[in-house]
Scaffold this motif. Sequence first.
Motif, PDB file in Angstrom:
ATOM      1  N   GLU A 164      48.038  37.034  78.310  1.00  0.00           N
ATOM      2  CA  GLU A 164      47.647  37.935  77.235  1.00  0.00           C
ATOM      3  C   GLU A 164      48.858  38.162  76.331  1.00  0.00           C
ATOM      4  O   GLU A 164      49.996  37.874  76.712  1.00  0.00           O
ATOM      5  N   GLY A 165      48.610  38.671  75.117  1.00  0.00           N
ATOM      6  CA  GLY A 165      49.733  38.862  74.216  1.00  0.00           C
ATOM      7  C   GLY A 165      49.365  39.626  72.968  1.00  0.00           C
ATOM      8  O   GLY A 165      48.227  40.087  72.800  1.00  0.00           O
ATOM      9  N   SER A 166      50.335  39.749  72.087  1.00  0.00           N
ATOM     10  CA  SER A 166      50.163  40.511  70.859  1.00  0.00           C
ATOM     11  C   SER A 166      50.753  39.739  69.683  1.00  0.00           C
ATOM     12  O   SER A 166      51.873  39.228  69.774  1.00  0.00           O
ATOM     13  N   LEU A 167      50.009  39.679  68.586  1.00  0.00           N
ATOM     14  CA  LEU A 167      50.470  39.054  67.356  1.00  0.00           C
ATOM     15  C   LEU A 167      50.455  40.109  66.251  1.00  0.00           C
ATOM     16  O   LEU A 167      49.440  40.777  66.043  1.00  0.00           O
ATOM     17  N   VAL A 168      51.580  40.250  65.554  1.00  0.00           N
ATOM     18  CA  VAL A 168      51.692  41.259  64.497  1.00  0.00           C
ATOM     19  C   VAL A 168      52.024  40.547  63.185  1.00  0.00           C
ATOM     20  O   VAL A 168      53.053  39.860  63.086  1.00  0.00           O
ATOM     21  N   PHE A 169      51.159  40.725  62.202  1.00  0.00           N
ATOM     22  CA  PHE A 169      51.340  40.114  60.887  1.00  0.00           C
ATOM     23  C   PHE A 169      51.950  41.140  59.933  1.00  0.00           C
ATOM     24  O   PHE A 169      51.651  42.323  60.014  1.00  0.00           O
ATOM     25  N   LEU A 170      52.788  40.668  59.010  1.00  0.00           N
ATOM     26  CA  LEU A 170      53.381  41.544  58.012  1.00  0.00           C
ATOM     27  C   LEU A 170      52.670  41.338  56.687  1.00  0.00           C
ATOM     28  O   LEU A 170      52.820  40.307  56.034  1.00  0.00           O
ATOM     29  N   SER A 171      51.899  42.334  56.297  1.00  0.00           N
ATOM     30  CA  SER A 171      51.281  42.338  54.987  1.00  0.00           C
ATOM     31  C   SER A 171      52.182  43.157  54.065  1.00  0.00           C
ATOM     32  O   SER A 171      53.405  43.070  54.144  1.00  0.00           O
ATOM     33  N   SER A 172      51.613  43.954  53.212  1.00  0.00           N
ATOM     34  CA  SER A 172      52.361  44.767  52.252  1.00  0.00           C
ATOM     35  C   SER A 172      51.448  45.858  51.741  1.00  0.00           C
ATOM     36  O   SER A 172      50.215  45.723  51.782  1.00  0.00           O
ATOM     37  N   MET A 173      52.044  46.953  51.240  1.00  0.00           N
ATOM     38  CA  MET A 173      51.199  47.974  50.614  1.00  0.00           C
ATOM     39  C   MET A 173      50.429  47.362  49.447  1.00  0.00           C
ATOM     40  O   MET A 173      49.340  47.819  49.102  1.00  0.00           O
ATOM     41  N   GLN A 174      50.981  46.315  48.831  1.00  0.00           N
ATOM     42  CA  GLN A 174      50.279  45.638  47.745  1.00  0.00           C
ATOM     43  C   GLN A 174      49.080  44.840  48.252  1.00  0.00           C
ATOM     44  O   GLN A 174      48.198  44.469  47.470  1.00  0.00           O
TER      45      GLN A 174
END
Length: 279
Positions: A164-174
């Motif tokens: 099992e695991g975790s993936l974190v994406f970086l978006s933006s307030m934009q």
Amino acid sequence: MADTHIQSEFWDEALVERYRRHEYRFDGGTLQGKIILIPGGAGGLGAATVALLLKEGALPVVGYRSNRERARAVRQALEQRHGGELRLVEGDLLDPAVQDRYLEEAANWTGSLYGAVFFVGDPARVPWERLDAQALEDSFRSNYVAPVLFARKVADALMKRGLEGSLVFLSSMQGVGVFESSLSYAAPKSALVHAMKILARQWGAQGIRCNAVAPGVNLAGMAEQSIRQGKYDHYVRERVVPRFGRPEDVARVVRLLLEPDNYITGQVITVDGGLTLRR
């Protein structure tokens, strides 16, 4: 009337009894020995997250595009100040061979592959009058295509090992708010949020959680120069936000989403001091 003799097959009487006694567990060190891949982790916001993970005994594999001297300086500073060890991977995440190198580096390390945080991206600052198909394609490739395809590769590696695991994406307030003159950057960041939700649903049964963080105006990262020039002073002066963002603000949210015993998936957390609510 409900039949009180029927009981859920997932009921845990011992656990519920512990909660009745107000015995709650907030364990520390839950990322100890877990390998986390962090493309773009040698940059502004990424380095703060790497620092936090090092303090907790995680094993970061940190990526950078081409500035080897800066990446090595970041590694030295982080290891000296926060302990632990990190490893570096050089190259453009769009390159499948570079993606493979992250996993090869992880395989050569004593520890368990756990997940990834995608700090890669390009500010795509192209004036509206010069915006063309090539500029849009370049932005989508850096800000959307690269993290999505690498996420698939990481998820495949986890599922192949039964992890099992975790993936974190970086978006933006934009990517979650509407800002004029931001189309070339905001559109792929918005698409990334929707992709994250699809992947969270697609991989949820395999125990892989997907979430996104959407930073706002921050002292580290792409907005640093604009803050230095006073471009965003009016946000603080007019109390739209209480202060400018700090890299620690983002790192703490990423750490929350990486927590192994977690009940959060398919969500985007906007870390902007409320700017998108009040502007």
